[in-house]
Design an enzyme around this catalytic site. Structure first.
Site, mmCIF file in Angstrom:
data_model
loop_
_atom_site.group_PDB
_atom_site.id
_atom_site.type_symbol
_atom_site.label_atom_id
_atom_site.label_comp_id
_atom_site.label_asym_id
_atom_site.label_seq_id
_atom_site.Cartn_x
_atom_site.Cartn_y
_atom_site.Cartn_z
ATOM 1 N N GLY A 1 7.787 3.502 -1.911
ATOM 2 C CA GLY A 1 6.034 3.761 -1.658
ATOM 3 C C GLY A 1 5.687 2.986 -0.221
ATOM 4 O O GLY A 1 6.750 2.287 -0.267
ATOM 5 N N GLN B 1 -1.216 -1.168 4.182
ATOM 6 C CA GLN B 1 0.459 -1.607 4.370
ATOM 7 C C GLN B 1 0.975 -1.212 6.451
ATOM 8 O O GLN B 1 2.194 -1.386 6.414
ATOM 9 C CB GLN B 1 1.787 -0.981 4.170
ATOM 10 C CG GLN B 1 1.498 -2.499 2.329
ATOM 11 C CD GLN B 1 3.147 -1.664 1.761
ATOM 12 O OE1 GLN B 1 3.347 -0.678 1.441
ATOM 13 N NE2 GLN B 1 4.579 -2.006 1.996
ATOM 14 N N CYS C 1 9.797 -4.726 -0.694
ATOM 15 C CA CYS C 1 8.803 -4.135 -0.304
ATOM 16 C C CYS C 1 9.078 -3.859 1.422
ATOM 17 O O CYS C 1 9.592 -4.809 2.407
ATOM 18 C CB CYS C 1 7.904 -5.264 -0.237
ATOM 19 S SG CYS C 1 6.353 -4.854 -0.225
ATOM 20 N N LEU C 2 8.543 -3.089 1.761
ATOM 21 C CA LEU C 2 8.307 -2.757 3.305
ATOM 22 C C LEU C 2 7.458 -3.592 3.777
ATOM 23 O O LEU C 2 8.279 -4.021 5.019
ATOM 24 C CB LEU C 2 8.143 -0.880 3.116
ATOM 25 C CG LEU C 2 8.916 -0.385 3.296
ATOM 26 C CD1 LEU C 2 8.347 1.345 3.349
ATOM 27 C CD2 LEU C 2 10.324 0.247 3.424
ATOM 28 N N HIS D 1 3.179 -1.431 -8.430
ATOM 29 C CA HIS D 1 2.845 -1.978 -6.597
ATOM 30 C C HIS D 1 2.142 -1.965 -6.358
ATOM 31 O O HIS D 1 1.615 -2.549 -5.605
ATOM 32 C CB HIS D 1 4.477 -1.690 -6.554
ATOM 33 C CG HIS D 1 5.096 -2.561 -5.298
ATOM 34 N ND1 HIS D 1 6.129 -3.355 -4.999
ATOM 35 C CD2 HIS D 1 4.901 -1.967 -3.949
ATOM 36 C CE1 HIS D 1 6.277 -4.105 -4.237
ATOM 37 N NE2 HIS D 1 5.444 -3.392 -3.242
ATOM 38 N N GLU D 2 2.132 -0.600 -5.251
ATOM 39 C CA GLU D 2 1.368 0.138 -4.297
ATOM 40 C C GLU D 2 -0.300 0.165 -4.762
ATOM 41 O O GLU D 2 -0.933 -0.335 -3.897
ATOM 42 C CB GLU D 2 1.377 1.848 -4.159
ATOM 43 C CG GLU D 2 2.973 2.054 -4.528
ATOM 44 C CD GLU D 2 3.349 0.843 -2.713
ATOM 45 O OE1 GLU D 2 2.591 1.065 -2.234
ATOM 46 O OE2 GLU D 2 5.095 0.679 -3.403
ATOM 47 N N HIS E 1 -1.379 -3.777 -3.723
ATOM 48 C CA HIS E 1 -0.938 -3.495 -2.356
ATOM 49 C C HIS E 1 -3.186 -3.055 -2.191
ATOM 50 O O HIS E 1 -3.331 -4.261 -0.970
ATOM 51 C CB HIS E 1 -0.867 -2.560 -1.907
ATOM 52 C CG HIS E 1 0.916 -3.446 -1.337
ATOM 53 N ND1 HIS E 1 0.986 -3.918 -0.955
ATOM 54 C CD2 HIS E 1 1.499 -2.690 -1.311
ATOM 55 C CE1 HIS E 1 2.759 -4.598 -0.244
ATOM 56 N NE2 HIS E 1 3.233 -3.084 -1.040
HETATM 57 ZN ZN ZN Z 1 5.211 -2.489 -1.437
#
Ligand code: ZN
Length: 182
Positions: A47, A52, A95-96, A137-138, A141
């Site tokens: 995701g 991000q 996480c990216l 998770h998203e 963010h």
């Molecule tokens: Zn993340």
């Protein structure tokens, strides 16, 4: 379509609460497409939230691989969790925005989420396991919350040195020194 630069920990946009999207414009559709492409370019990602990639708007994309058939893709605008299971489970997350950093995070096993699709229509999605985890998770963010903040203190302390190095690297990139990729 374009691959966007992923913001890493230390960039204030990751601690910013993203703003609601009033209208699904061409700009929003392009952003969603670019985010999907950016996530796919990273290989294993599940995701990506708009902050991000430096855009503080309430939009995320999720892609879950399927053993049979094509992977399932989701794009959600102004998402909200409307129901959850009582049960939680702990699993490793990455996480990216935190390259090379992993750790256990407790999440609800299942969630029901409501939002808008790219046509501006209201949609309700239900997820369990990895999909529910990705949604939570998203959504975090978009509220300016990251997964390490959901870890136990013990795990955060264990990651302290790596997190500090990442912040240093991010600040260097933001100041125009250093390369974005780690
Ligand atoms: Zn993340």
């Amino acid at each position: 379509m374009a691959v966007l630069r992923i913001r890493t920990w230390g960039d204030p946009v990751l601690k910013t609460r993203a703003k609601e999207i009033d209208k699904v414009t061409t700009e929003i559709r392009t952003l969603a497409q670019d985010m999907m492409e950016t996530m796919q370019a990273e290989g294993n990602a599940v995701g990506l939230a708009a902050n991000q990639v430096g855009v503080a708007k309430r939009l995320f994309v999720v892609e879950i691989a399927s053993k049979k058939g094509p992977s399932k893709r989701y794009t959600l605008i102004n998402p909200e969790i409307i129901a959850t299971t009582k049960e939680c489970e702990i699993a490793e997350e990455g996480c990216l925005s935190f390259p090379g950093i992993w750790g256990p995070v407790e999440r609800k096993v299942g969630v029901k989420i409501q939002g808008m699709d790219l046509e501006g229509k209201s949609v309700t999605l239900e997820g369990e396991g990895l999909l529910a985890r990705a949604f939570q998770h998203e959504l975090d963010h978009l509220d300016g919350m990251v997964f390490v903040e959901r870890m136990s203190m013990v795990h955060r302390v264990m990651l302290n040195r790596q997190l500090k190095e990442l912040v240093k690297h991010t600040k260097a990139v933001m100041a125009g020194r250093g390369t974005p990729k780690i």
